[in-house]
Design a protein around this motif. Structure first.
Motif, short mmCIF file in Angstrom:
data_model
loop_
_atom_site.label_atom_id
_atom_site.label_comp_id
_atom_site.label_asym_id
_atom_site.label_seq_id
_atom_site.Cartn_x
_atom_site.Cartn_y
_atom_site.Cartn_z
N GLU A 1 0.81 -1.22 0.00
CA GLU A 1 0.00 0.00 0.00
C GLU A 1 0.85 1.27 0.00
N MET A 2 2.11 1.17 0.38
CA MET A 2 2.97 2.35 0.42
C MET A 2 3.24 2.92 -0.97
N ALA A 3 2.94 2.15 -2.01
CA ALA A 3 3.07 2.67 -3.38
C ALA A 3 1.99 3.70 -3.68
N PHE A 4 0.91 3.68 -2.91
CA PHE A 4 -0.24 4.56 -3.18
C PHE A 4 -0.50 5.57 -2.07
N MET A 5 -0.09 5.24 -0.83
CA MET A 5 -0.49 6.02 0.32
C MET A 5 0.72 6.60 1.05
N ASP A 6 0.46 7.56 1.93
CA ASP A 6 1.53 8.14 2.75
C ASP A 6 1.88 7.25 3.93
N GLY A 7 0.99 6.33 4.29
CA GLY A 7 1.25 5.43 5.39
C GLY A 7 0.11 4.44 5.54
N VAL A 8 0.30 3.48 6.45
CA VAL A 8 -0.67 2.41 6.66
C VAL A 8 -1.00 2.32 8.14
N MET A 9 -2.15 1.74 8.42
CA MET A 9 -2.59 1.53 9.80
C MET A 9 -3.09 0.10 9.94
N LEU A 10 -2.52 -0.63 10.90
CA LEU A 10 -2.97 -1.99 11.21
C LEU A 10 -3.65 -2.01 12.57
N GLY A 11 -4.69 -2.81 12.70
CA GLY A 11 -5.40 -2.90 13.95
C GLY A 11 -5.33 -4.28 14.55
N ARG A 12 -6.35 -5.11 14.26
CA ARG A 12 -6.43 -6.42 14.91
C ARG A 12 -5.28 -7.35 14.56
N ALA A 13 -4.73 -7.24 13.38
CA ALA A 13 -3.58 -8.08 13.02
C ALA A 13 -2.41 -7.80 13.95
N ALA A 14 -2.21 -6.54 14.27
CA ALA A 14 -1.11 -6.17 15.17
C ALA A 14 -1.43 -6.55 16.61
N TYR A 15 -2.69 -6.50 16.98
CA TYR A 15 -3.06 -6.82 18.35
C TYR A 15 -2.95 -8.33 18.62
N HIS A 16 -3.49 -9.13 17.72
CA HIS A 16 -3.53 -10.57 17.95
C HIS A 16 -2.19 -11.24 17.69
N ASN A 17 -1.35 -10.64 16.88
CA ASN A 17 -0.03 -11.20 16.59
C ASN A 17 1.01 -10.10 16.75
N PRO A 18 1.21 -9.61 17.98
CA PRO A 18 2.01 -8.39 18.18
C PRO A 18 3.47 -8.50 17.75
N MET A 19 4.02 -9.71 17.65
CA MET A 19 5.43 -9.80 17.27
C MET A 19 5.68 -9.33 15.84
N ILE A 20 4.62 -9.19 15.03
CA ILE A 20 4.87 -8.62 13.69
C ILE A 20 5.35 -7.18 13.80
N LEU A 21 5.02 -6.52 14.91
CA LEU A 21 5.48 -5.14 15.10
C LEU A 21 6.99 -5.07 15.27
N ALA A 22 7.62 -6.18 15.63
CA ALA A 22 9.07 -6.19 15.82
C ALA A 22 9.81 -5.97 14.51
N GLU A 23 9.13 -6.16 13.37
CA GLU A 23 9.76 -5.96 12.06
C GLU A 23 9.44 -4.60 11.45
N VAL A 24 8.57 -3.86 12.10
CA VAL A 24 8.10 -2.60 11.51
C VAL A 24 9.21 -1.57 11.36
N ASP A 25 10.04 -1.42 12.38
CA ASP A 25 11.08 -0.39 12.31
C ASP A 25 12.06 -0.66 11.19
N HIS A 26 12.36 -1.92 10.94
CA HIS A 26 13.27 -2.28 9.85
C HIS A 26 12.60 -2.04 8.50
N ARG A 27 11.35 -2.47 8.35
CA ARG A 27 10.69 -2.43 7.04
C ARG A 27 10.18 -1.05 6.66
#
Length: 335
Positions: free
Chosen positions: A222-248
């Motif tokens: 989505e970053m090809a089209f938007m200024d940023g993205v927002m995740l909700g339940r995916a980040a809440y139920h599987n919070p370790m995906i947030l550990a890759e956010v700063d790198h990506r």
């Protein structure tokens, strides 16, 4: 550490979720990502103006950058709530025009306000007059039988005229008649293209997309089209995906946080909360259940954090016992 600027932090944000993104949840998420923008639960302007300001608005400084999401439709009351919030130092003030719950509709705020863009614009103007911080709006692409082309353009144009600093758009309609709040999160079809067109038309107004993004790969696309993205339940139920956010999303070169480091940080936090504020341990651990998803021992991990943490006398050692439940199988496999 230099504080991440708000403009940069908006590249990735964790959605405001009622009953979920409380300050304990946000402290956890901040252990996983240093740069993403976090949001409070929606707080009504009436609760702030007529209730316990400290209880509704206090947060740990480590949570920054942090946006306060307000619900309401009375411009004067929203402005008063913001004036009461000013000393707390939020990075951004966001108005909820997207929540479809019955209690929100009965209070005349949330998604039902998409039918009253002039009123929302009046609210935005009053909010801007009450603060120097950015005032933003989170909305849907429409409600019920609205034509999402004409009605969304009209709504967004009103926000721009009112001086909104940015828009967060959930790429689904909200059906206020006939669907429950839970159904409204999945049944109305996603229409990312509609949000892309709105962003292109209103550029350079910053715009961020929300809804149905389950993976970081989908968010990156989505970053090809938007200024940023927002995740909700995916980040809440599987919070370790947030550990890759700063790198990506932020080009961070430091190693991603490990489960061990996060669990020890949360144990220290829980001990401090329990001793200084009387916080029950399960109020912290309830947000941590998904941290070990996919690991051997994850079931016992969740049981310890959900059951043992509720027992009388439970303390931060519960968190470290949960960590042992997933470490034991890993150590056994490595030996």
């Amino acid at each position: 550490m230099t504080q991440t600027t708000l403009e940069l932090a908006r590249r990735f944000s964790v959605a405001p979720m009622m009953d979920w993104t409380d300050r304990h949840c946000r402290f956890l998420h901040r252990q996983l990502t240093r740069h993403a923008l976090l949001f409070t639960e929606m707080v009504t302007s009436a609760a702030i103006v007529h209730g316990d300001v400290e209880r509704h608005l206090w947060f740990d400084r480590v949570e920054q950058p942090l946006a306060l999401q307000l619900g309401g439709s009375d411009p004067a009351e929203l402005a008063q709530a913001i004036r009461l919030a000013e000393p707390f130092g939020y990075s951004e003030i966001n108005l909820n025009v997207g929540c479809p719950s019955d209690r929100v509709q009965s209070g005349r705020f949330g998604a039902c306000l998409m039918a009253e863009p002039e009123l929302v614009a009046e609210c935005v103007r009053a909010m801007r007059d009450a603060t120097d911080r950015p005032v933003t709006v989170k909305c849907r692409i429409g409600i019920d039988d609205q034509d999402t082309e004409q009605s969304l353009d009209r709504f967004a144009d009103q926000m721009v005229a009112a001086g909104v600093a940015a828009l967060y758009v959930h790429a689904r309609k909200a059906w206020l008649k006939g669907l429950s709040p839970k159904e409204n999160r999945t049944i109305p079809p996603l229409d990312y293209d509609r949000v892309h067109r709105l962003r292109a038309r209103l550029a350079p107004l910053p715009m961020f997309i929300n809804g149905g993004l389950e993976t970081l790969e989908a968010a990156e696309a989505e970053m090809a089209f938007m200024d940023g993205v927002m995740l909700g339940r995916a980040a809440y139920h599987n919070p370790m995906i947030l550990a890759e956010v700063d790198h990506r999303f932020f080009g961070e070169s430091e190693p991603s946080p490990s489960l061990e480091s996060v669990m020890h940080a949360m144990a220290n936090y829980a001990e401090r909360e329990q001793s200084t504020r009387g916080t029950r341990i399960n109020n912290v651990t309830r947000h941590m259940l998904g941290l070990a998803n996919g690991l051997p021992g994850a079931r016992q991990f969740r049981q310890i954090l959900s059951v043992d943490a509720c027992k009388p006398g439970a303390g931060p050692e519960v968190i470290l016992r949960a960590l042992e439940a997933v470490n034991r199988p890993r150590l056994a496999a490595a030996s």
